[in-house]
Design an enzyme around this catalytic site. Structure first.
Site, PDB file in Angstrom:
ATOM      1  CG  HIS A  98      -2.704 -86.372  40.619  1.00 27.20           C
ATOM      2  ND1 HIS A  98      -3.659 -87.379  40.609  1.00 27.20           N
ATOM      3  CD2 HIS A  98      -1.519 -86.960  40.307  1.00 27.20           C
ATOM      4  CE1 HIS A  98      -3.061 -88.522  40.296  1.00 27.20           C
ATOM      5  NE2 HIS A  98      -1.775 -88.303  40.107  1.00 27.20           N
ATOM      6  NE  ARG A 100       7.206 -74.295  13.559  1.00 31.39           N
ATOM      7  CZ  ARG A 100       7.008 -75.622  13.641  1.00 31.39           C
ATOM      8  NH1 ARG A 100       6.135 -76.106  14.502  1.00 31.39           N
ATOM      9  NH2 ARG A 100       7.690 -76.441  12.871  1.00 31.39           N
ATOM     10  CD  GLU A 157      -6.837 -85.627  40.948  1.00 32.00           C
ATOM     11  OE1 GLU A 157      -6.479 -84.565  41.512  1.00 32.00           O
ATOM     12  OE2 GLU A 157      -6.215 -86.705  41.060  1.00 32.00           O
ATOM     13  NE  ARG A 188       8.972 -75.502  17.542  1.00 31.83           N
ATOM     14  CZ  ARG A 188       7.693 -75.317  17.909  1.00 31.83           C
ATOM     15  NH1 ARG A 188       6.950 -76.365  18.205  1.00 31.83           N
ATOM     16  NH2 ARG A 188       7.183 -74.101  17.963  1.00 31.83           N
TER      17      ARG A 188
END
Length: 257
Positions: free
Chosen positions: A8, A227, A84, A172
């Site tokens: 990856h 928020r 990784e 949300r």
């Protein structure tokens, strides 16, 4: 450690030079990784842009080698990248991210340094049991706090809610799905009463991986949404706030050397 390119990440141990880095700054956004490399690293070079997981290597002003890597969005992608990176010899990871505050006293424009995470993430359950603590490394965390103080950056230290989804999981309703499951209705207020500071999407899995894989992890997030008043991300403040979070992370790494 590995001697062939990781599937990856797209680079290998030999690409890291004769004195490979053992510490990485990990960002969800590839542009943030690029900014870190171009702004703070001498002799920076791109290791790979495989799958949008841009990774850069270079040296800090004090000569320390550093990796600026990209995790992608969310815990499943992060889990692949972190696995990784550890295979390549990385032993300290600081996540530099963004978040939404759920406390009135944690304003947009400040940063949150996570000492631990309430981990509501499926990826983490593949790493360790639900009960396994998602705790940041205390030494890296203190280094971030000290760096924020030195730079005069407003910071808040506490517990983060680390969840899998940006919309439903963070309660949300201004989205394609205004109908939340009953289990999520009111969850922000509940977390607020538990003295949780913010929402983000990666640190819980990162912290659990650190415990299991035996590396040190920390997390600093720029607060780009408040928020308690709105679901909106404050784009006009985001650039400066993210720059502050990056500066704190860089200073912390320099102080560790």
């Amino acid at each position: 450690m590995t001697s062939k390119p990781l599937y990856h990440l797209g680079f290998e141990q030999d690409d890291l030079g004769t004195v490979p880095p053992t510490i990485a700054l990990l960002s969800g956004d590839p542009e943030r990784s690029r900014f870190i490399a171009e702004t703070y690293l001498k002799g920076d070079r791109l290791l790979s842009a495989n799958r949008g997981l841009n990774s850069y290597i270079g040296n800090l002003a004090n000569g320390r080698s550093l990796l600026a890597a990209t995790s992608g969005m969310g815990a499943p992608s992060l889990s692949i990248v972190v696995n990784e990176l550890v295979q390549l010899g990385i032993r300290q990871i600081i996540r530099v991210g963004t978040c939404g505050s759920i406390q009135d006293y944690v304003p947009a424009g400040s940063v949150v340094i996570s000492q631990a995470a309430l981990c509501r993430q499926g990826a983490a359950n593949d790493i360790a049991p639900v009960e396994y603590p998602a705790a940041a490394d205390p030494f890296l965390t203190v280094a971030l706090v000290q760096a924020a103080r030195e730079l005069g950056v407003e910071y808040h230290l506490g517990i983060t809610a680390s969840v899998d989804t940006f919309y439903e999981g963070q309660e949300r309703v201004d989205s394609a799905n205004p109908h939340l499951m009953r289990s999520l209705q009111g969850i922000t207020a509940e977390y607020r009463r538990l003295n949780i500071l913010n929402y983000e999407m990666e640190s819980g899995t990162l912290f659990k991986m650190a415990g299991v894989y035996k590396f040190a992890a920390a997390c600093i997030c720029a607060v780009v949404a408040q928020r308690t008043s709105s679901e909106e991300v404050l784009l006009e403040q985001k650039e400066d706030t993210v720059s502050n979070a990056i500066a704190v992370a860089i200073k912390a790494v320099e102080n560790l050397a």
